[in-house]
Design a protein around this motif. Structure first.
Motif, PDB file in Angstrom:
ATOM      1  N   ASP A 166      52.182  48.001   3.051  1.00  0.00           N
ATOM      2  CA  ASP A 166      51.880  47.939   1.873  1.00  0.00           C
ATOM      3  C   ASP A 166      51.249  49.239   1.220  1.00  0.00           C
ATOM      4  OD1 ASP A 166      51.048  46.621  -0.703  1.00  0.00           O
ATOM      5  OD2 ASP A 166      49.071  46.109   0.279  1.00  0.00           O
ATOM      6  N   ASP A 219      49.965  45.475  -2.767  1.00  0.00           N
ATOM      7  CA  ASP A 219      49.569  43.951  -2.748  1.00  0.00           C
ATOM      8  C   ASP A 219      48.034  43.761  -2.460  1.00  0.00           C
ATOM      9  OD1 ASP A 219      52.170  43.124  -3.116  1.00  0.00           O
ATOM     10  OD2 ASP A 219      52.587  42.806  -1.114  1.00  0.00           O
ATOM     11  N   SER A 220      47.502  44.757  -1.609  1.00  0.00           N
ATOM     12  CA  SER A 220      46.041  44.547  -1.124  1.00  0.00           C
ATOM     13  C   SER A 220      45.153  45.083  -2.212  1.00  0.00           C
ATOM     14  CB  SER A 220      45.768  45.294   0.154  1.00  0.00           C
ATOM     15  OG  SER A 220      46.484  46.346   0.096  1.00  0.00           O
ATOM     16  N   PRO A 255      43.550  43.687  -4.724  1.00  0.00           N
ATOM     17  CA  PRO A 255      42.365  42.732  -4.878  1.00  0.00           C
ATOM     18  C   PRO A 255      41.201  43.326  -3.926  1.00  0.00           C
ATOM     19  CG  PRO A 255      44.176  41.515  -4.945  1.00  0.00           C
ATOM     20  CD  PRO A 255      44.595  42.882  -4.594  1.00  0.00           C
ATOM     21  N   LEU A 256      41.463  43.958  -2.623  1.00  0.00           N
ATOM     22  CA  LEU A 256      40.539  44.255  -1.780  1.00  0.00           C
ATOM     23  C   LEU A 256      39.660  45.402  -2.266  1.00  0.00           C
ATOM     24  CD1 LEU A 256      42.225  43.886   1.596  1.00  0.00           C
ATOM     25  CD2 LEU A 256      40.287  42.484   0.681  1.00  0.00           C
TER      26      LEU A 256
END
Lengths: 697, 697
Positions: free
Chosen positions: B611, B632-633, B635-636
């Motif tokens: 990613d 995609d990650s 939000p983390l």
């Protein structure tokens, strides 16, 4: 369902409501039936002839047996007419008339009547609200829509009549032919599963196509389609894929939208090829009807132009096909046959000045190579190349070597005739080489479908009575059941940590003593769903602390919600989350497909990355295994980054056992095991929630 | 580059190597030039006329000025002829002749000669190994390929000549026209950037199209294209996207393949619309040439058939378009204009029996709605509907309301004439509504491109000399530099933990004392790349243990590799990995696009989920911000699952600072900061590696 021969292959067709009034549907059907090779019997109470055909004034007047009746009279009369047809022993009826299920509650009642008449007289009933049916061998066009279709090997069902009108018109222009066409209408009696079944038995149907906005009985469709697709490919456009589309479909047909994920999983499990749009539908259909399936995945590209050869190779890179490597013999043959500067490796470039002989020689050599399972011929128009002869040669060579071939002879008007020649050999031609590739790719997918061995779901030895008992007890308190239902999982052989639900500090102490090591303690109450939020979970409690922890949990619960029903405290073995991987295994029910299993890794993988997969239950071992492998984070279960791989067979078995549980108990509406901790030693269901429908117990 | 007017709009064209020998390229070009409105001057040493034109026997014999010369003589003579043309002051030359860069080392030398001649005489040189050029206003077809193109607004460049042959033939059949067409050949002098620039200044070119297998100077192309796309859309098929395709392209043109990720990022940064295949290329081109860009994303669908309406809505759900909500006035208007049973909400269904008047009224009402930014008209063939009139009405209404419209009038032959009518109004018609949607979607993407404000990359105040010094010192030991280069990041303002590289236990002790809390200690050696593997990293060393740890690290390193060059031990502040999120920030160099920045989350996100996102450096603040958001990650980083969001501005600034570093120092070939720990308080580069090219220092 009675024998459906009369539906598509009738000798005598009655048209109830036939008329010669201009602009009427009754006349349109009579006109469309003019080419029909059988007998047409118009039924009209007040005329003597319609378009020259002698008329029966009443259904009861018809003396010779009718194989198929088409009903176009107004809705109320249509119901009566159908009954009379039943009394006359007519087994196949198409109700064109609208004003049934799609038109309010009165219409819905009328549709119920139609259904019960069909049941009483054991009728194959198409519609109501249908455009009609068509079958080309007898030139029967019993629709009020388009011109007669060309004869062909595709049979097509559509939930949109207007779409049939457009498609047949377009297909006639493209040279694409049909065996049967049916407008499904409201699907009061016969639906997609029935037609899939009917065409499975029809030797003249080589590919089944459909445009559907919904599937009534999802599981039933899966079971029928699986059998059919072994011999006959099914290609569907299922619309209402997106939220906006589903809403539009629902207002259009009143179909209750099942979830797209369920359709995606269900159609896949059914062995159906899904097309995203009209172009794909017919691209797939044509190659499936015309070409054999490839043995392997290796494809060869032969072109007279570098650029289009590269474009083709790119599209292959995007597909499941692989560029074949030629064997030595082929390479030597090509070296001899082609001039210097040509590329003898795949993609073969016979170069711009290639004439027909050179092109033909190269194709022949390549198709003979045992590493080549399929081929794509790409050509750009060059003066020395006769496209007509090239098309004939490709047809001959395809037949000689019997491997699938698709072509992209590129150009304008000049390709019309060669494309027709190719089509007659069953070879589709596209301007865009990418379409040739996606079509071959569909052929590959279909080959894989035919190779699937559908196994029955495994049946494990389980304690069904215990589950029934737990559900009944729990359902008396609430529809939502928490940790108190861990026994359900245990009864179905899904491993749970050692533990018990206790009601006194003493019992808690006792329970903790029987467990080695520290314990986890959780408040158990149907009224408290988010236990952690109120401090209702204690982790790592040692034997000494168990009594205090018990009291504290009860106090917290009572403070939080004084009237909460408290069932006790769960005392549970600690599960090592360090060496384990948290997964989620869940189920909900889809209105069309029934129980839908969901699997994924827990935490961020579900919540942030939405990395999950679903299947319609019951699942076989093969399907459960697929679920494990197809999530993006699967490598984390398989030992990525130096971890020890988890016990995959145990995970797969848990999926199958949950599948059996939710299949056995329709009362379980939703169920989540979160987390199901997977480690090298096995799995453990640490926490679980479910929703139950007491009426189904 | 000199003025390129003479290239596409010459008055006098010389053909060097013109002949009337049947089957020769020299003759094919002369024949193709027969329609040319200017003057043709054949050059042939041994003839008096060619196809009736009077001949010049030598280039030197031509007295009137030549605007464009086309060279078709054999390779050796072609070089000389080009020189003579230069001497004569000819500024535009197309070298058709092959046998240059694509043909071995001798050819490459010849191509070098051509380049230096073009430079000496300041020539616009197309080719060599080109099919030629075409320009429709003067009916100039100076190619040996296809029939003359229809006049139109699209200008097309192609790295494959054969592809031009196919495309022009097909476009003539489809009614698609061109302004200019150029076969780029080997791009010895003029390349894609030049033509983009030329057509930007051409008021008759409304859309620039290209088929490319590679871009010579990626960064240069980005800079030119960004300017151009503000006014003129550029749509490209870049082939060799996939590994297989890139390999095929490389063997076809000798193009060194840059990475697909670089092309993807670079073309995106250039504001280019990328088409995946030929169909998309022309679908996008036609709507861009014919329709205005929409103001918003709201689209209305008007159809006479539910099914195709749903299919259209599905395709919209897959796109960036949104189903528009109509305002009250529109709904009331539709309620009045449409019969009961029609759907007045979007997608509007005027129902199957709609005549032209009803259809027209509905379209007019919908296009007038201020929430509607674009519309798609979908129709199936019905007896009461005249497609010809519908096409005319749609054209009129589109002009009246001036919002973009695409259509799917579905059917076979009957749509040929209406489609032509629509095309003349600049409205593309498709059988498949999904294509109408993807085309409108491309229009939306183009609108967003025109709205981008390209800012200059920020320039931070940095210590360039220090970096130069560190690189020079380190490069003397090895091309691969580890933690000893943390100072480079520090010099460019990328935060690093406090620390030092020390050579004695005493110095280690001193360093540890100046750092608050425990420290991390790592062996520093250019010969030991995987420090952890040999136990060369110690975490959480307290002040007391520093000396022992130092000795132990040195011993381990010497045991592992006795001849390893040991630079010392790094003593570093502990970074709190609990509250921070590990990210990776890296760079490598692409042969076409130069420095390529990579960003992603560390650990499984990079290694298992891949990613990551990339950009061609230098990047602006906007581009750095996009990088952060598009993984995609993401939000983390932004507070998913109850975390506190990290300091995004600090991360964005680090990306920009790294961008500046790798742009300032071409000697840095690769650089990885792994991990770059991001926390709510900021970022810290904990570890770093780079590769340097000493020759570029």
């Amino acid at each position: 369902m009675p024998d459906a021969n009369g539906l598509f292959d009738p000798d005598r067709v009655a048209v109830v409501g036939a008329t010669d009034r201009e602009g009427s549907i009754g006349r349109a059907i009579m006109e469309n039936l003019e080419e029909f090779t059988g007998t047409v019997v118009p039924v009209n109470p007040s005329r003597e002839t319609v378009l020259g055909y002698p008329v029966a004034n009443e259904i009861a007047d018809i003396t010779d047996p009718i194989d198929l009746a088409v009903v176009v009279v107004p809705p109320d009369i249509a119901v009566e007419a159908t009954r009379e047809l039943g009394e006359q022993g007519v087994k196949n009826v198409v109700v064109i008339t609208a004003g049934f299920g799609e038109a309010g509650s009165e219409g819905a009642t009328r549709e119920q009547e139609l259904k019960s008449i069909a049941a009483t007289y054991d009728m194959n009933l198409v519609g109501p609200n249908s455009l009609g049916v068509m079958s080309t061998p007898s030139r029967m066009n019993a629709t009020f829509g388009p011109a007669n279709a060309r004869p062909g090997k595709l049979s097509f069902m559509s939930q949109s009549g207007a779409f049939i009108t457009a498609v047949v018109d377009w297909a006639n222009d493209q040279g694409i032919g049909f065996k049967d066409v049916v407008s499904l209408g409201n699907k009061a009696v016969l639906d997609e599963s029935d037609f899939v079944d009917i065409w499975d038995d029809d030797p003249k149907t080589e590919v089944i196509l459909g445009y559907l906005e919904g599937i009534g009985d999802g599981r039933g469709f899966i079971d029928v389609a699986r059998e059919v697709t072994k011999e006959t490919p099914i290609v569907l456009v299922k619309s209402g894929r997106t939220e906006a589309g589903a809403q539009a479909a629902s207002s259009h047909t009143g179909t209750i939208a099942g979830s797209e994920r369920a359709y995606e999983a269900g159609l896949d499990q059914a062995g159906v090829l899904r097309a995203e749009n009209v172009q794909e539908l017919f691209d797939y259909a044509q190659i499936l009807a015309g070409q054999p399936v490839p043995d392997g995945n290796g494809v060869a590209v032969i072109s007279n132009a570098g650029g289009p050869g590269v474009m083709t190779t790119d599209a292959i890179g995007d597909s499941n096909l692989e560029m074949a490597s030629f064997d030595q013999e082929t390479l030597e043959g090509l070296r001899e046959a082609l001039p210097e500067g040509a590329n003898i490796y795949n993609p073969v470039d016979v170069i711009g000045d290639a004439d027909n002989e050179r092109f033909e020689a190269a194709i022949d050599l390549v198709l003979a190579d045992s590493n080549v399972d399929a081929a794509i011929v790409v050509a750009t128009p060059i003066a020395v190349l006769d496209y007509g002869k090239l098309a004939t040669d490709i047809g001959t060579l395809q037949e000689k070597h019997d491997i699938p071939v698709a072509t992209a002879l590129m150009g304008g008007e000049r390709i019309d005739a060669p494309a027709r020649t190719l089509r007659e050999s069953g070879i589709p031609n596209y301007f865009d080489p990418a379409r040739a590739v996606t079509s071959l790719d569909a052929l590959l997918t279909y080959r894989d479908i035919t190779r699937i061995e559908y196994e029955q779901p495994q049946t494990f030895d389980v304690d069904r009575e215990r589950v029934q008992e737990i559900l009944e007890t729990a359902a008396q308190r609430s529809n939502r059941i928490g940790v108190e239902a861990m026994g359900i999982l245990d009864a179905y052989g899904i491993p749970t940590p050692e533990g018990a639900i206790v009601e006194t500090p003493e019992a808690a102490q006792e329970a903790a003593e029987s467990i080695s090591g520290d314990v986890v303690m959780k408040i158990v109450s149907p009224d408290i769903l988010h236990k952690s939020d109120i401090g209702g979970v204690k982790v790592g409690v040692s034997e000494d602390g168990v009594r205090d922890a018990f009291e504290d949990l009860i106090t917290r619960a009572k403070n939080y919600q004084p009237d909460a029903q408290i069932l006790g405290v769960q005392v549970q073995e600690m599960v090592d989350l360090e060496t384990g991987t948290e997964t989620i295994l869940g189920m909900n029910r889809d209105p069309q497909f029934g129980p839908l299993l969901l699997f994924g890794l827990g935490g961020i993988f579900v919540e942030v990355l939405e990395d999950t997969t679903v299947r319609v239950a019951p699942v076989s071992q093969r399907e459960a295994t697929e679920m494990l492998g197809e999530i993006d984070s699967a490598p984390l279960l398989r030992g990525a980054r130096g971890r020890e791989p988890v016990d995959e067979p145990a995970l797969i078995e848990s999926i199958q056992r949950l599948s059996q549980l939710v299949t056995d108990f329709p009362a379980i509406l939703e169920l989540d095991i979160n987390p199901l901790v997977a480690s090298p030693e096995g799995v453990q269901a640490v926490d679980s929630r479910l929703t139950v429908d007491p009426d189904k117990l």
